[in-house]
Write a protein that holds these residues in place. Sequence first.
Motif, short mmCIF file in Angstrom:
data_model
loop_
_atom_site.label_atom_id
_atom_site.label_comp_id
_atom_site.label_asym_id
_atom_site.label_seq_id
_atom_site.Cartn_x
_atom_site.Cartn_y
_atom_site.Cartn_z
N UNK A 92 0.81 -1.31 0.12
CA UNK A 92 -0.05 -0.04 -0.07
C UNK A 92 0.83 1.24 0.00
N UNK A 93 2.00 1.09 0.81
CA UNK A 93 2.74 2.43 0.75
C UNK A 93 3.63 2.63 -0.41
N UNK A 94 3.87 1.67 -1.30
CA UNK A 94 4.46 1.79 -2.57
C UNK A 94 3.48 2.20 -3.39
N UNK A 95 2.29 1.84 -3.34
CA UNK A 95 1.03 2.57 -4.17
C UNK A 95 0.92 3.90 -4.20
N UNK A 96 0.90 4.33 -2.85
CA UNK A 96 0.52 5.72 -2.33
C UNK A 96 1.60 6.51 -3.00
N UNK A 97 3.02 6.03 -2.62
CA UNK A 97 4.39 6.75 -3.09
C UNK A 97 4.42 7.03 -4.48
N UNK A 98 3.71 6.06 -5.36
CA UNK A 98 3.80 6.22 -6.76
C UNK A 98 2.85 6.99 -7.44
N UNK A 99 1.97 7.22 -6.54
CA UNK A 99 0.84 8.28 -6.95
C UNK A 99 1.28 9.67 -6.29
N UNK A 100 2.40 10.23 -5.87
CA UNK A 100 2.92 11.12 -5.46
C UNK A 100 2.40 11.55 -4.05
N UNK A 101 2.25 10.46 -3.21
CA UNK A 101 1.83 10.54 -1.80
C UNK A 101 0.17 10.94 -1.67
N UNK A 102 -0.57 10.42 -2.69
CA UNK A 102 -1.92 10.91 -2.55
C UNK A 102 -2.68 9.19 -2.62
N UNK A 103 -3.55 9.38 -1.76
CA UNK A 103 -4.67 7.99 -1.68
C UNK A 103 -5.94 8.53 -2.02
N UNK A 104 -6.79 7.49 -1.98
CA UNK A 104 -8.43 7.64 -2.27
C UNK A 104 -8.97 7.14 -1.01
N UNK A 105 -10.09 7.96 -0.74
CA UNK A 105 -10.85 7.26 0.44
C UNK A 105 -12.50 7.86 0.04
N UNK A 106 -13.43 7.18 0.93
CA UNK A 106 -14.86 7.10 0.83
C UNK A 106 -15.51 7.44 1.91
N UNK A 107 -16.36 8.58 1.83
CA UNK A 107 -17.12 8.81 3.33
C UNK A 107 -18.40 7.76 3.17
#
Length: 567
Positions: A92-107
């Motif tokens: 998961x950390x590698x995926x976030x770092x590959x996206x420039x430190x961004x992630x997705x979340x749902x409310x």
Amino acid sequence: MKTREGKKKATGADLSARGEPFLWGMGGALALGLAMILGFLVLVVWNGISTFYPKPVEVVHLKDGTLVAGEPTRSERYRVPKHELEGMDKESRAAVMEDGGYGHRTLYRTGNFDLYNEDFVWVSSHNIREVQRPAPMLFIERVEWGPFIGTVKALVLRDKTIEAKDKVLDMLHTEHRKAVERRKRIRHLERNEIGVVNRGIEKERLALRRAALKHGKGSEEYDRVKARSEARVLSLENQYGLLKREAEDIKNEDRQFKVILQDVRSTKKELLLSHIVRFYPANELTALQKLGIYFSRWLEFLTHEPREANTEGGVMPAIFGTFVMTVLLALAVAPFGVMAALYLREYAKQGRLVSLVRISVNNLAGVPSIVYGVFGLGFFAYIIGGSIDQMFFPERLPSPTFGSGGVLWASLTLALLTVPVVIVSTEEALAAVPQSMREGSLACGASKWQTIRNIVLPKAMPGIMTGLILAMARGAGEVAPLMLVGVVKLAPELPIDRFFPFIHLERSFMHLGFHIFDVGFQSRNSEAGKPMVFVTTLLLIGLVAAMNATAIYIRNRLKRKYYVGHF
């Protein structure tokens, strides 16, 4: 030189002389303004009409073993904070770092506020192990504490406990309808029948106090009123006791019908059936069933009172209060605005004094609305209303009747705020009537007033209606003055009822504009109030548009009726 001169002769003038840049600039400004208005309306309409449509309930299995159940509300891309990044697994950390430190979340709207002390939960995608939509999950709307999301564990019918089975929902529907009837009966007894008795007792108390103030406690008139009042109060108290016992009997019976619920974390919750507004299996609904729930929510919204700090339920008192206030505003501002404009245009001798009055009227349109609210509170409520209380309602003092904010004072305050609009538009409409029509009427022997009444006013009426439409539109949307002169968060009693004098203009009232402010900025959870903000805004725009459309229709009828050529 010859080439330039030939070019000028061919075109006639350069672009700046013909105004081409200014034309494009004005057209672009108009297009930009229309685009902004259209975008705003699309945003409000889309969010408003989609608010009540039922959504599926998802059960999210997190990687740490936690379960979250709720309606997915919205998703967003966000920058993952450092402490959250350190707690991730390598993938998961590698995926976030590959996206420039961004992630997705749902409310997720989880509901169950009485269990979790929160209505919404953010769930990051990198923490999710699995997402399911199980069939047994119910979305239950309650009278208190907002929605409950979970399953039915058991149904308690008096001394009989029925464990959850396939047919328990059918039985729950049947018993819920009976419980709703009991709740309505209790409400009718407490608000209507017991309310009438309490009103009668209060009326007798006030009559006795009025007699004491007018004749003195030792007078024969006071003794006569006291004897009559005590007899009536005794009869009313006996009636009150019977109604109270009836209400308590229904409540005792109602407490025997319960449902035992269980959330996704296996926490149990016992709930009276009468405290459920509606429920449905969120993941098993057909398209027709979804539409049924959607329209039932709209019906509740338009015809019921608010609940849960105005974030749920209906806005019927606010609709009624907004409509009554706007009508009273129009009835107050039209005669005063038209008479003032008539005097300034037709009777007053034009000079410096009239010019000063016109300048003052135009400046009044720029005064902040809250200043009008302060003036309305001080002049209308405290001075005029206080005088009315001392003259006609001394027995109610020190509790004010007209000496506090109410729908009458709110309407008059907004009439003052909007009267400059009516004066200016009426003057323009009167000035547009050809002078030849006045002269022709006077030449035929009509007086000045007959000319104004039969010639000038009918011809200017469409323009006067335009000013009234503008005044109604502005007055219906004002909130700041109303916060000082009558509007409140919750006022279930409407200004019109079946008790004499039937129209109670001294009462506080609810307003759609203030309701939007209250839900959006004063509720305990802004996310819970956001859907109601959009749908109430849509309703306010629709109500103002409907009233304006009625006025425009009348204006167009007047145009056709009084359309004549110039002399």
